[in-house]
Structure formats: C-alpha cells, structure tokens
Write a protein that holds these residues in place. Structure first.
Motif, PDB file in Angstrom:
ATOM      1  N   ILE A  77      38.892  42.139  46.877  1.00 22.56           N
ATOM      2  CA  ILE A  77      40.271  42.489  47.261  1.00 22.56           C
ATOM      3  C   ILE A  77      40.811  43.552  46.318  1.00 22.56           C
ATOM      4  O   ILE A  77      41.426  44.533  46.757  1.00 22.56           O
ATOM      5  CB  ILE A  77      41.174  41.231  47.282  1.00 22.56           C
ATOM      6  CG1 ILE A  77      40.772  40.305  48.430  1.00 22.56           C
ATOM      7  CG2 ILE A  77      42.651  41.621  47.405  1.00 22.56           C
ATOM      8  CD1 ILE A  77      41.487  38.964  48.451  1.00 22.56           C
ATOM      9  N   ASN A  78      40.568  43.393  45.018  1.00 30.13           N
ATOM     10  CA  ASN A  78      41.010  44.406  44.043  1.00 30.13           C
ATOM     11  C   ASN A  78      40.387  45.759  44.329  1.00 30.13           C
ATOM     12  O   ASN A  78      41.044  46.793  44.191  1.00 30.13           O
ATOM     13  CB  ASN A  78      40.679  43.958  42.616  1.00 30.13           C
ATOM     14  CG  ASN A  78      41.756  43.092  42.029  1.00 30.13           C
ATOM     15  OD1 ASN A  78      42.940  43.299  42.267  1.00 30.13           O
ATOM     16  ND2 ASN A  78      41.350  42.090  41.259  1.00 30.13           N
TER      17      ASN A  78
ATOM     18  N   ALA B  78      38.292  37.840  44.801  1.00 30.04           N
ATOM     19  CA  ALA B  78      39.352  38.546  44.088  1.00 30.04           C
ATOM     20  C   ALA B  78      38.894  39.954  43.713  1.00 30.04           C
ATOM     21  O   ALA B  78      39.657  40.921  43.843  1.00 30.04           O
ATOM     22  CB  ALA B  78      39.774  37.769  42.846  1.00 30.04           C
TER      23      ALA B  78
ATOM     24  N   THR C  19      47.791  43.006  50.259  1.00 31.52           N
ATOM     25  CA  THR C  19      46.756  42.035  49.898  1.00 31.52           C
ATOM     26  C   THR C  19      46.181  41.378  51.155  1.00 31.52           C
ATOM     27  O   THR C  19      44.969  41.195  51.271  1.00 31.52           O
ATOM     28  CB  THR C  19      47.308  40.969  48.935  1.00 31.52           C
ATOM     29  OG1 THR C  19      47.915  41.617  47.814  1.00 31.52           O
ATOM     30  CG2 THR C  19      46.216  40.053  48.429  1.00 31.52           C
TER      31      THR C  19
ATOM     32  N   PRO D 128      45.307  38.802  44.213  1.00 24.22           N
ATOM     33  CA  PRO D 128      43.945  38.751  44.765  1.00 24.22           C
ATOM     34  C   PRO D 128      43.258  37.408  44.520  1.00 24.22           C
ATOM     35  O   PRO D 128      42.589  36.872  45.409  1.00 24.22           O
ATOM     36  CB  PRO D 128      43.219  39.890  44.052  1.00 24.22           C
ATOM     37  CG  PRO D 128      44.300  40.835  43.680  1.00 24.22           C
ATOM     38  CD  PRO D 128      45.474  39.967  43.342  1.00 24.22           C
TER      39      PRO D 128
END
Length: 132
Positions: A45-46, A42, A26, A61
């Motif tokens: 990041i995902n 988020a 992460t 995330p």
C-alpha cells in the motif's frame, strides 16, 4: 487536492482533503493491489501511495492491510447485488453456485400463541369484547 475521474462518457471531479483524502487514497491503493492480484500488505500500500504522490499517516497502510487480512480479503468489503438487482456479469455466478452446493439446514418453526387468543381485538370486533 482535486480528484478527477474520467470515463468514456463522463468526467467527475471533486475536492477531498484531510482524513477523507487519506482514507480515499489508501482504499484506492488497496483496490489497485487487489485488482492486480498482489498481496495487500502495508508495504505494498505504501508503494502504491508513494508512486501516486500521496502521503498518509504512517498507521493507515498497516491498519488497512491488517483489517483486510482479518476479513479474508478485499472482496468481503464489496456488497453483492441486492435481491431486486440484476446480477453483475461474471462475479455473482460462482458465488451462487457455491451457495447452491452447500446443504441448507432449516430451523424448526416456533408457533407463537397470541395472549388474547379468543379475546377482543383493538376495534371491538372478533372474539369477544364487543360491548364498546
């Protein structure tokens, strides 16, 4: 899983599992997004995690993106050079220029008064108390 980092003169490989792996991938996803100039969200990041074949708990995330946003960006997480170290090429100069432009307000020095001023010291020398 085994992570392998290769540079022109060195290969480093080590095993990371569980929460350590989740935190590592992460963090690396956030660093990749920052290096690319993308917003660290988020969803972003995902996307990086899924593109790299990694899965983490769903809250990671969101937690990382929220924390990075509240901190004002990812750069705040990287330590600058220490007083004894040479400055990094390029990165430290703008920060130093900005710091030099800011006005410096000095606090007034408060002089401390020793409670034993004029009395003895712990070895019996100095001002008084020389009888032992």
């Amino acid at each position: 899983e085994t992570f392998c980092f290769v540079s022109s003169n060195m290969t480093l490989s080590y095993q990371v599992t569980g929460a350590d792996k989740d935190q590592l991938v992460t963090s690396l996803a956030a660093i990749i997004l920052s290096d690319c100039g993308a917003d660290i969200s988020a969803d972003a990041i995902n996307s990086v995690l899924s593109a790299s074949g990694n899965t983490v708990p769903a809250y990671y995330p969101t937690l990382y993106a929220s924390y990075i946003e509240k901190a004002g960006g990812l750069e705040k997480f990287f330590a600058g050079p220490s007083a004894g170290a040479a400055p990094a090429a390029g990165g430290a100069a703008p920060a130093a220029g900005a710091a030099a432009a800011a006005p410096v307000v000095e606090k007034a020095k408060v002089e401390e008064v020793d409670a034993l001023d004029g009395g003895m010291d712990m070895f019996g020398g100095g001002g008084g108390g020389g009888d032992y």
